[in-house]
Design a protein around this motif. Structure first.
Motif, PDB file in Angstrom:
ATOM      1  N   ALA A  89     -41.397 -33.719 -64.535  1.00  8.11           N
ATOM      2  CA  ALA A  89     -41.002 -32.645 -65.421  1.00  8.11           C
ATOM      3  C   ALA A  89     -40.975 -32.947 -66.695  1.00  8.11           C
ATOM      4  O   ALA A  89     -40.369 -33.866 -67.214  1.00  8.11           O
ATOM      5  CB  ALA A  89     -39.763 -31.769 -65.039  1.00  8.11           C
ATOM      6  N   GLY A  90     -41.849 -32.077 -67.698  1.00  5.23           N
ATOM      7  CA  GLY A  90     -41.801 -32.267 -69.078  1.00  5.23           C
ATOM      8  C   GLY A  90     -42.278 -31.199 -69.925  1.00  5.23           C
ATOM      9  O   GLY A  90     -42.283 -30.006 -69.125  1.00  5.23           O
ATOM     10  N   ALA A  91     -42.278 -31.276 -71.289  1.00  5.94           N
ATOM     11  CA  ALA A  91     -42.761 -29.848 -71.869  1.00  5.94           C
ATOM     12  C   ALA A  91     -44.084 -29.420 -71.469  1.00  5.94           C
ATOM     13  O   ALA A  91     -44.132 -28.145 -71.757  1.00  5.94           O
ATOM     14  CB  ALA A  91     -42.812 -30.289 -73.362  1.00  5.94           C
ATOM     15  N   GLY A  92     -44.888 -30.214 -70.780  1.00  9.20           N
ATOM     16  CA  GLY A  92     -46.324 -29.678 -70.319  1.00  9.20           C
ATOM     17  C   GLY A  92     -45.996 -28.994 -68.920  1.00  9.20           C
ATOM     18  O   GLY A  92     -47.128 -28.629 -68.392  1.00  9.20           O
ATOM     19  N   GLY A  93     -44.904 -28.829 -68.481  1.00  9.50           N
ATOM     20  CA  GLY A  93     -44.797 -28.251 -66.999  1.00  9.50           C
ATOM     21  C   GLY A  93     -44.524 -29.499 -66.079  1.00  9.50           C
ATOM     22  O   GLY A  93     -43.974 -30.534 -66.327  1.00  9.50           O
ATOM     23  N   LEU A  94     -45.086 -29.199 -64.752  1.00  6.97           N
ATOM     24  CA  LEU A  94     -44.764 -30.169 -63.591  1.00  6.97           C
ATOM     25  C   LEU A  94     -45.916 -30.939 -63.221  1.00  6.97           C
ATOM     26  O   LEU A  94     -47.054 -30.146 -63.434  1.00  6.97           O
ATOM     27  CB  LEU A  94     -44.402 -29.206 -62.449  1.00  6.97           C
ATOM     28  N   THR A  95     -45.821 -31.995 -62.977  1.00  4.33           N
ATOM     29  CA  THR A  95     -46.815 -33.060 -62.534  1.00  4.33           C
ATOM     30  C   THR A  95     -46.663 -33.740 -61.404  1.00  4.33           C
ATOM     31  O   THR A  95     -45.222 -34.198 -60.989  1.00  4.33           O
ATOM     32  CB  THR A  95     -47.121 -33.833 -63.627  1.00  4.33           C
ATOM     33  N   LEU A  96     -47.646 -33.879 -60.366  1.00  5.76           N
ATOM     34  CA  LEU A  96     -47.572 -34.406 -59.264  1.00  5.76           C
ATOM     35  C   LEU A  96     -48.003 -36.072 -59.223  1.00  5.76           C
ATOM     36  O   LEU A  96     -47.378 -36.813 -58.438  1.00  5.76           O
ATOM     37  CB  LEU A  96     -48.301 -33.564 -58.103  1.00  5.76           C
ATOM     38  N   THR A  97     -49.118 -36.319 -59.702  1.00  3.54           N
ATOM     39  CA  THR A  97     -49.518 -37.817 -59.584  1.00  3.54           C
ATOM     40  C   THR A  97     -48.988 -38.617 -60.898  1.00  3.54           C
ATOM     41  O   THR A  97     -48.221 -39.497 -60.488  1.00  3.54           O
ATOM     42  CB  THR A  97     -51.220 -37.716 -59.616  1.00  3.54           C
TER      43      THR A  97
END
Length: 317
Positions: free
Chosen positions: A124-132
């Motif tokens: 989770a970060g400012a750019g939203g959610l990431t999986l890889t």
């Protein structure tokens, strides 16, 4: 009820071809399903959220596309707690690799309908959610160059998505210059005077199977970080073949870190990517959201996900 989220354009048209095969298989099984065709990452999350809100009996949201398509719907799936299934049809397909999902369409559909789930972490970060993975520096510049190229479409057309990334590496190597970078992991800052790239990973690979963090596990509540620094262009070029098998981790100019939160600050403006999608340029700050996404995967039947060992790497390579 199953919701199919289909990106026909993924993998140079592989998404559309894959859906035709899946549609026939679903009709044979006489299972209830609905379809949602996406054309842009910007609109996908809203469309998926609206579709999921119409019912409360979804068995799974099944994405037919690549890592970018999966990335675009993570927010909606996280909020609704509807399980994610993936039938890979992209150029990289690292989400499928990371969760041990079959690349064969019929086998991937079988896994999607199995009901066998695990709780996976998200970044989770400012750019939203990431999986890889979230990455910045040289490899993010490679991704930017590949996405803007003509050879990516050609490589996808012949089923060689990884080849496009390798061409991009050579292309980027000619112009990219390292610079100082500061990496803060769980509050402890380290400075690297000549940083090439920093990758913050939840799954072992990106770029179509490059095992940048082979020890990464999607359900351990931790982020794995790979920093490449202090090497020459020639050394960097020689590094990438070793990344195919994860053997770069023992090199003296590779530093591995692990923690629950990571911040990356290059001294100069650098591209950043998340699941292969652009985050623009600037510093990064990400944290691990433990168990934030339910994922349908055969590996869930065996308990916690193992780190990718040497035998598995050879089998997938």
């Amino acid at each position: 009820m199953y919701l199919f989220i289909i990106n026909r354009r993924s993998g140079g048209g592989a998404g559309g071809r894959t859906w035709l095969a899946v549609e026939g298989l679903m009709q044979q099984r006489e299972l209830a399903y609905e379809t949602l065709f996406t054309h842009s990452a910007a609109s996908a999350e809203t469309l998926v959220a609206e579709a999921l809100a119409l019912r409360h009996d979804w068995s799974a949201a099944i994405v037919i596309g690549g890592d970018g398509t999966v990335h675009s719907v993570l927010g909606a799936l996280h909020r609704c707690r509807v399980p994610l299934a993936v039938i890979p049809a992209g150029s990289g397909n690292d989400t499928a690799r990371g969760f041990g999902l079959p690349l064969d369409t019929a086998e991937a559909l079988e896994a999607a309908l199995s009901g066998v789930c695990m709780d996976a972490d998200l970044l989770a970060g400012a750019g939203g959610l990431t999986l890889t993975a979230v990455a910045s520096g040289f490899d993010a510049q490679v991704a930017a160059n590949v996405n803007a190229s003509r050879y990516k479409r050609l490589c996808n057309a012949i089923g060689a998505g990884q080849l496009a990334y390798l061409i991009g590496i050579v292309q980027t190597l000619l112009t990219f210059k390292p610079c100082p970078v500061h990496v803060t992991c769980d509050g402890v800052e380290q400075a690297f005077p000549s940083g090439w790239l920093v990758s913050v990973c939840n799954l072992p690979s990106y770029g179509g199977g490059l095992l940048i963090c082979p020890q990464a596990k999607a359900d351990d509540g931790l982020l794995d970080v790979c920093v490449v620094h202090g090497c020459s262009r020639w050394q960097l070029l020689r590094l990438f073949p070793t990344v195919m098998k994860g053997r770069h981790v023992s090199l003296p100019f590779v530093t591995l870190l692990r923690g629950r939160s990571v911040a990356v600050r290059f001294a100069e403006s650098r591209h950043a990517i998340a699941d292969g999608e652009s985050l623009g340029q600037g510093p990064l700050a990400v944290r691990c959201e433990r168990g934030a996404l339910r994922v349908l995967t055969p590996r869930a039947a065996h308990g916690a996900m193992p780190a990718l060992d040497a035998a598995a790497r050879q089998a997938e390579g």
